[in-house]
Design a protein around this motif. Sequence first.
Motif, PDB file in Angstrom:
ATOM      1  N   ILE A 192      -3.744  -6.964  -6.545  1.00 14.04           N
ATOM      2  CA  ILE A 192      -4.107  -6.079  -7.652  1.00 14.04           C
ATOM      3  C   ILE A 192      -4.559  -4.760  -7.040  1.00 14.04           C
ATOM      4  N   ALA A 193      -3.788  -3.702  -7.280  1.00 15.53           N
ATOM      5  CA  ALA A 193      -4.153  -2.378  -6.764  1.00 15.53           C
ATOM      6  C   ALA A 193      -4.681  -1.533  -7.903  1.00 15.53           C
ATOM      7  N   GLY A 194      -5.751  -0.810  -7.638  1.00 15.94           N
ATOM      8  CA  GLY A 194      -6.276   0.099  -8.655  1.00 15.94           C
ATOM      9  C   GLY A 194      -7.475  -0.427  -9.419  1.00 15.94           C
ATOM     10  N   SER A 195      -8.085  -1.505  -8.930  1.00 20.83           N
ATOM     11  CA  SER A 195      -9.316  -1.977  -9.560  1.00 20.83           C
ATOM     12  C   SER A 195     -10.348  -2.266  -8.487  1.00 20.83           C
ATOM     13  N   GLU A 196     -11.537  -1.687  -8.662  1.00 28.32           N
ATOM     14  CA  GLU A 196     -12.596  -2.012  -7.710  1.00 28.32           C
ATOM     15  C   GLU A 196     -13.507  -3.081  -8.299  1.00 28.32           C
ATOM     16  N   ASP A 197     -13.201  -3.502  -9.517  1.00 30.74           N
ATOM     17  CA  ASP A 197     -14.011  -4.497 -10.212  1.00 30.74           C
ATOM     18  C   ASP A 197     -13.883  -5.849  -9.489  1.00 30.74           C
ATOM     19  N   LEU A 198     -14.999  -6.522  -9.280  1.00 32.22           N
ATOM     20  CA  LEU A 198     -14.951  -7.815  -8.578  1.00 32.22           C
ATOM     21  C   LEU A 198     -14.294  -8.901  -9.422  1.00 32.22           C
ATOM     22  N   ASP A 224      -5.292   6.859  10.151  1.00 25.72           N
ATOM     23  CA  ASP A 224      -4.576   8.131  10.100  1.00 25.72           C
ATOM     24  C   ASP A 224      -3.735   8.200   8.831  1.00 25.72           C
ATOM     25  N   LYS A 225      -3.610   9.412   8.292  1.00 27.02           N
ATOM     26  CA  LYS A 225      -2.750   9.624   7.125  1.00 27.02           C
ATOM     27  C   LYS A 225      -1.291   9.562   7.549  1.00 27.02           C
ATOM     28  N   VAL A 226      -0.488   8.852   6.773  1.00 29.84           N
ATOM     29  CA  VAL A 226       0.943   8.743   7.044  1.00 29.84           C
ATOM     30  C   VAL A 226       1.673   8.993   5.737  1.00 29.84           C
ATOM     31  N   GLU A 227       2.814   9.672   5.809  1.00 29.03           N
ATOM     32  CA  GLU A 227       3.585   9.907   4.598  1.00 29.03           C
ATOM     33  C   GLU A 227       4.233   8.600   4.131  1.00 29.03           C
ATOM     34  N   ALA A 228       4.078   8.317   2.838  1.00 25.64           N
ATOM     35  CA  ALA A 228       4.685   7.114   2.273  1.00 25.64           C
ATOM     36  C   ALA A 228       6.163   7.375   2.027  1.00 25.64           C
ATOM     37  N   ARG A 229       7.044   6.670   2.774  1.00 26.11           N
ATOM     38  CA  ARG A 229       8.486   6.911   2.637  1.00 26.11           C
ATOM     39  C   ARG A 229       9.231   5.707   3.174  1.00 26.11           C
ATOM     40  N   VAL A 230      10.485   5.549   2.751  1.00 21.62           N
ATOM     41  CA  VAL A 230      11.324   4.475   3.306  1.00 21.62           C
ATOM     42  C   VAL A 230      12.433   5.082   4.144  1.00 21.62           C
ATOM     43  N   PHE A 284      -1.992   6.328   2.795  1.00 22.48           N
ATOM     44  CA  PHE A 284      -0.702   6.869   2.359  1.00 22.48           C
ATOM     45  C   PHE A 284      -0.833   7.832   1.177  1.00 22.48           C
ATOM     46  N   ALA A 285      -1.981   7.783   0.480  1.00 22.50           N
ATOM     47  CA  ALA A 285      -2.109   8.529  -0.780  1.00 22.50           C
ATOM     48  C   ALA A 285      -3.165   9.614  -0.643  1.00 22.50           C
ATOM     49  N   ARG A 286      -3.156  10.541  -1.606  1.00 21.39           N
ATOM     50  CA  ARG A 286      -4.157  11.609  -1.591  1.00 21.39           C
ATOM     51  C   ARG A 286      -5.537  11.074  -1.942  1.00 21.39           C
ATOM     52  N   GLU A 287      -5.546   9.993  -2.738  1.00 23.22           N
ATOM     53  CA  GLU A 287      -6.828   9.433  -3.196  1.00 23.22           C
ATOM     54  C   GLU A 287      -6.982   8.023  -2.628  1.00 23.22           C
ATOM     55  N   GLU A 288      -8.216   7.544  -2.618  1.00 26.83           N
ATOM     56  CA  GLU A 288      -8.473   6.148  -2.272  1.00 26.83           C
ATOM     57  C   GLU A 288      -8.126   5.282  -3.478  1.00 26.83           C
ATOM     58  N   ILE A 289      -7.402   4.195  -3.273  1.00 28.23           N
ATOM     59  CA  ILE A 289      -7.090   3.277  -4.368  1.00 28.23           C
ATOM     60  C   ILE A 289      -7.515   1.880  -3.921  1.00 28.23           C
ATOM     61  N   ALA A 327       0.846  -1.199   0.000  1.00 31.19           N
ATOM     62  CA  ALA A 327       0.000   0.000   0.000  1.00 31.19           C
ATOM     63  C   ALA A 327       0.880   1.247   0.000  1.00 31.19           C
ATOM     64  N   ARG A 328       1.944   1.230   0.811  1.00 27.87           N
ATOM     65  CA  ARG A 328       2.868   2.369   0.845  1.00 27.87           C
ATOM     66  C   ARG A 328       3.505   2.590  -0.530  1.00 27.87           C
ATOM     67  N   VAL A 329       3.949   1.485  -1.161  1.00 25.64           N
ATOM     68  CA  VAL A 329       4.614   1.580  -2.467  1.00 25.64           C
ATOM     69  C   VAL A 329       3.673   2.162  -3.524  1.00 25.64           C
ATOM     70  N   VAL A 330       2.427   1.689  -3.549  1.00 25.32           N
ATOM     71  CA  VAL A 330       1.484   2.171  -4.559  1.00 25.32           C
ATOM     72  C   VAL A 330       1.281   3.676  -4.399  1.00 25.32           C
ATOM     73  N   ALA A 331       1.234   4.121  -3.145  1.00 29.13           N
ATOM     74  CA  ALA A 331       1.054   5.550  -2.905  1.00 29.13           C
ATOM     75  C   ALA A 331       2.310   6.341  -3.248  1.00 29.13           C
ATOM     76  N   GLN A 332       3.471   5.732  -3.039  1.00 23.93           N
ATOM     77  CA  GLN A 332       4.736   6.459  -3.142  1.00 23.93           C
ATOM     78  C   GLN A 332       5.242   6.624  -4.577  1.00 23.93           C
ATOM     79  N   TYR A 333       4.884   5.695  -5.464  1.00 20.00           N
ATOM     80  CA  TYR A 333       5.439   5.718  -6.829  1.00 20.00           C
ATOM     81  C   TYR A 333       4.316   5.856  -7.856  1.00 20.00           C
ATOM     82  N   PRO A 334       3.924   7.078  -8.163  1.00 21.59           N
ATOM     83  CA  PRO A 334       2.848   7.241  -9.154  1.00 21.59           C
ATOM     84  C   PRO A 334       3.266   6.750 -10.537  1.00 21.59           C
TER      85      PRO A 334
END
Lengths: 440, 440
Positions: free
Chosen positions: A129-135, B2-8, A312-317, A87-94
Motif C-alpha cells: 500500500i503506497a500513499g498511506s502513513e496510517d498504521l 540518492d535521487k534517481v530518475e524513475a524510468r524504464v 524516485f519522486a519529488r515528494e516522500e510517499i 517504488a519506481r512505478v509509484v513515482a513514475q506514474y502520477p
Amino acid sequence: MDKVEARVLKGFRDYLPSEMIARARMLEVIERTFRSFGFLPLMTPALEYADVLLGKYGDEGDSLLYRFLDNGERDVALRYDLTVPLARVVAQYPELPRPFKRYQVAPVWRAEKPARGRFREFVQCDGDIAGSEDLLADAEVIQLGAAMLDGLGVKSFRIQVNNRKVLAGMLDRAGLGRGKQELDVLRTVDKLPKIGEEKTRELLRIENGLDERQIGGIFEFLSIAGTTAEVIRRSKELFEAGSVGRRGVEELEEVFGILDAVGLEGRAAVDLSIARGLNYYTGTIYESFLGELPGFGAVMSGGRYDGLIGAFAREEIPAVGISLGLDRLLAGLRELKVIEECESTAAVLVTVFDGASRALSARLAGELRAAGIACELFPQAAKISKQLRYAERTGKRVVVIAGPDEAARQCAQVKDLASRAQVEVPIAGLAEKVSSLLSL
Amino acid sequence: MDKVEARVLKGFRDYLPSEMIARARMLEVIERTFRSFGFLPLMTPALEYADVLLGKYGDEGDSLLYRFLDNGERDVALRYDLTVPLARVVAQYPELPRPFKRYQVAPVWRAEKPARGRFREFVQCDGDIAGSEDLLADAEVIQLGAAMLDGLGVKSFRIQVNNRKVLAGMLDRAGLGRGKQELDVLRTVDKLPKIGEEKTRELLRIENGLDERQIGGIFEFLSIAGTTAEVIRRSKELFEAGSVGRRGVEELEEVFGILDAVGLEGRAAVDLSIARGLNYYTGTIYESFLGELPGFGAVMSGGRYDGLIGAFAREEIPAVGISLGLDRLLAGLRELKVIEECESTAAVLVTVFDGASRALSARLAGELRAAGIACELFPQAAKISKQLRYAERTGKRVVVIAGPDEAARQCAQVKDLASRAQVEVPIAGLAEKVSSLLSL
C-alpha cells in the motif's frame, strides 16, 4: 547443431509439472486473496537500469545483483525484489490512484551462494500500500498475509512483528550511531534466531566492534519476551517519552489494537529480535514462520518503508508491504504434507490407432472438451498397451478407446482405470458416460 | 538515498493495473485451454548457460541474446524463447512422460530494435508435444491454438500453414544449396507479406545473390494460391514423387485431412509464403493472423522441430509446438475493442475515519470478504469526500460508510455509487445488503 550438455545454472532450477501444478493452485489462492482485498495487479520489467536498484538494499544486496552492460552499453540489472520497482512505478506514474494498493507475483534474482532451499531465482508474491502513513495500512498488509496463509491451508503460523524505530531506540540506548553502523548491527541481530545468542554476541564484538557494555544493553533489550501486552509494557519502560524508541513501541501498540479487532491476536505477536536485513525499512517490520517447522525460516515478511519512493519522486510517499516466498512456502507445505500431489491436468485419455479411425479420435477428444471435460489425445498411433501405460503414468482415470472397429460402428470403448471395467457406448452418449464416471 | 530518475529501459515497459487485469483474464482462458488438452505446466529459469541457447535460432537470433558473464564468470544468457529450454528439459529429465505435452507461459527477452508493438521483453504462451513424429500432433497443436483464439473471443482468425520440406523443395528447384544460404533465402521470403513482391525480389538479388532464373523459380512457386485443396494439387505437380518437396506437400495434405475432421477447415489454410525466421524448424510451420486487422502481423505461430532436442540428447526426439504472443494479441484485441476494460479487482470500498470506528471499519471489511465479497478498506483516515472520489476513481460500485456515529449504533451506511442512494443497515445485515446491490 552442435551437441551441448543439458544442464541448468547452479542455484537455478526447472519446475517440472507436479511442482508447477501445486504452485498453480497456490497462486490461485494467493491472487484471489490479493484481489479480495482490492489490491491491483502490476508487472514491471525483469531488467532495470542498475541505478534504480543500487543503494536500496544495502552493500550486501548491491553485491548480489545480476548486473551487466547490455548490447547498448547500458548498465542494467535483473530485479532483486518487487519493492524497489514498485517504488519506481509509484513515482513514475502520477496517474495511478493514490493510495495505490498493488500486488505483483514475479521471479526475482539474487546471486547468493546457493544452499539447501536457497535459490538464485525465486518467485515473490508482494502486496503493498503506497500513499498511506496510517498504521491501519500496516495492520491491513499483515491481515492480508494471514488471509493468504489461511487460504493456503497453513494450520499454524506465527507473524512476528517489530518496528525499526524500536530497534533504533535500542541502538540509541547502547550509544551507537545511525547510518552504516546501525545497519550492520541490525544485520547481525537479524541472525540471532539462526545462530543463537553466544555467536551473535561474538559477531557484535568482532565484526561490529561493540564493547561489552553496548552488547549488554542490546541483549537486555532483546531478552524482553512474553505476551505482546507484556513486551509492549516492558519495552515502553525502557524508552523516554517522545524518544524514537518510545514512538516505535506506540506504533506497535496501535497496530496490535487493530489486529486484535480483526481477530488476529492469536496469529501475530511482538518479537523484538526481528530486524530484517534490508536497508529501506523505517517502521513496522514482520516475519512469518510455520509453527510446525520451527527451524524452517521465514516464509513471508515485509514492513514499512517511508523513504524509498522519495528516492524516485519529488515528494516522500509512505508505503508498507508484505512479501510471500512462493517456493519456500511450497517446500514447507511439502514437508508438512499439506500439498496434494498431482501429476495431471486432464483425467481422460483418448487413444489413437493407424488408419481411418485417427480422425475420429481427434474428433472425440474435441467433443469431450466441448462438453467441459479436459482430455488428452494420445499424439501418435501406438499399441493399446503402450497407450494404457501412458494413461497410468500420467494419472488418467478414464481411457476412451476408438479404433477402426469402433469407427465402423460409430461407438467407443470407455475404460475406467481404477476398476478396469470397460463398456461400449455410442458416440452420441460418450461425453455423458465419461462425465458420470469422473463424478463417481 | 540518492535521487534517481524513475524510468524504464528502452524496449521494456510496466504493465499497469488495467492492462494486467485484461492480461490475467486472457491468461485464465489460455491456461484453461492448455489444461483441457491435457498439457502439463513447466517453468524453466530465465537465465541459461549461453551455449544452451546459441546456434539454435540462426545468426540473427544469437546476436539478439541478452548475454553476459555472471558473478562467477559463467557465460549466461536470458532465454530467447520457450522452445529451446523445453528441448533442454526433455533431454535432461528422462523421467518425464513420453510423449511429453507441456505448456509454459513466461517472458522472453530479445535485444531487438524497439519499434511500435515490438518489445525487448514479452510473454509467450507455448504448447508443445515432444516425442511424437505423427502429424496428428501437428494438427493437434493447431487445434489447440484455434481453441485458445476461440476462447479469447477472437471472431475471425486465419491460421496459415506451410511446411519447411515444401520450401526446401522450392529451393531445390531453384538450384540452391542447403544450410546457411537456404536459411538466408527463407528469411528474405519470410518478409514477403510485409514488404511486397518487388522489394523481396530485390533483396533476393542483392542480399542473397540469386539470379533472375532462380528468383523466377521461387516466385513461380510462391504465386500458387487458391483453396487449400487447389494449392496442394498444384504444388504437388511441381515436385517429383519421392522428392523432399513432394513429401512436404503430402504432409500438408495429411495435416489438413485431420483439421477437416475436427471442423477447422474454415480457420486454417495452406499458404506457401509462410517461412518462419527461426533455424530449428523442419516440417509443418504456421502463423496466425487476425482477419479484421490485415496489417497487424502474426499473433500465434509455431511448427515442427525434429532436430532440436537431439542437440541435447543422445537420441533424436521429434517435437512440434505453438506459441501465442500474449501482449501482441492483447494489443490487437484492444484495437478491435474486444477487450472489456476494467480498473478494479473489488467492487466495494469500506471507508475509514479517525478514532474508535477505525477498528470497526477493518472488521467490516473482513466480514464482507468472509462472505465472499471482494472489498477494499481505505487505508487511512480521510474526509468522506476524498474517499468517495477514490471509490469512483478505482471503479467501485458500493461504498460502506462506518464512522463514529455508525459504530455507536452498530450499523453502517451502504451507498450505491450508480444511483447515489444510501441506506442504513445493521451490521449483521451488511453482507446481505451489499451482495444484493452487487447482483443488481
